[in-house]
Design a protein around this motif. Structure first.
Motif: not given
Length: 244
Positions: A77, A99-100, A110, A114, A117-118, A158
């Motif tokens: 990051v 974050g994210g 979300n 999230a 994105l991974h 998260a």
């Protein structure tokens, strides 16, 4: 010796601090205004270490010594100002609560964002969505905007997403301290499952019980350097001895 999954060599990170003095009327209305150059501050320098797959690393030290910054460098990051970092496996970061995640999106959106994105496909997320929500204990808030959740609820979402990623390296930065005791027990059980599967763990905490429970190796950051790298018990003893 196997190739390390993480190699950090002579890494340093620098920040700039603006120390603005109180301005007088002369400063505000004068024709010339002097600008003060920002002060340079090194969080740490000359930090080097290798990490093998399956190691559990606890990062200890006072606040402001660069523990979270080190994790962000490993997560790629933040780019260090000097030295090199090579991460040879994928990373699942639980570094910052928000974050994210996007405040104005719902919890549902979300989770998809999230995880996507991974590298998770929509089909994979579809299959795992119910389990993610159940683990997070948040089924009544699936369509609620993320910004309306409490800090503890945000942690639950998260962690539930990140802990289901297939990445072999897990980064955890004290965010579990926000959750309630019952949920922390679930998180700890999940971390132990991941470690049993051979995952690599970077764990930042001031809780010696948690550090000794999960970690077999400790990195002690102090005075802008890596002061100790060795067994976690010894790392924590060095830290407490310096500031007891």
């Amino acid at each position: 010796m196997p190739t390390p999954v993480i190699s950090v060599e002579d890494v340093g990170i620098q920040f700039k601090i603006n120390r603005r003095r109180q301005r007088s009327l002369k400063d505000l209305f004068g024709t010339k205004q002097r600008r003060e150059a920002p002060e340079e501050f090194w969080a740490f320098r000359n930090v080097s270490f290798d990490v093998q797959q399956g190691e559990s690393i606890g990062v200890v030290g006072r606040n402001g010594q660069g523990k979270s910054t080190l994790l962000k460098i490993v997560a790629e990051v933040i780019i260090p100002d000097e030295g090199t970092v090579e991460v040879r496996r994928g990373v699942a970061p639980l570094i910052e609560i928000t974050g994210g995640f996007v405040d104005d999106l719902s919890v549902r959106d979300n989770v998809y964002l999230a995880a996507g994105l991974h590298g998770k496909s929509r089909e994979q997320i579809d299959d795992e969505f119910a389990d993610i929500i159940e683990f997070a204990e948040i089924k009544d808030f699936v369509n609620t905007p993320y910004k309306h959740l409490s800090s503890g609820m945000k942690v639950r979402v998260a962690f539930s997403v990140v802990s289901r990623l297939d990445e072999p390296i897990l980064l955890v930065d004290e965010v579990l301290a926000v959750g309630d005791r019952g949920f922390r027990r679930k998180c700890y059980a999940r971390i132990e499952e991941m470690l049993a599967d051979g995952r690599t763990l970077f764990f930042v905490s001031h809780n010696d019980g948690d550090l000794k429970r999960f970690c077999n190796r400790g990195l002690y950051l102090d005075d802008h350097v890596l002061k100790f790298d060795g067994p976690i018990e010894d790392a924590y003893e060095r830290y407490t001895a310096d500031y007891s």
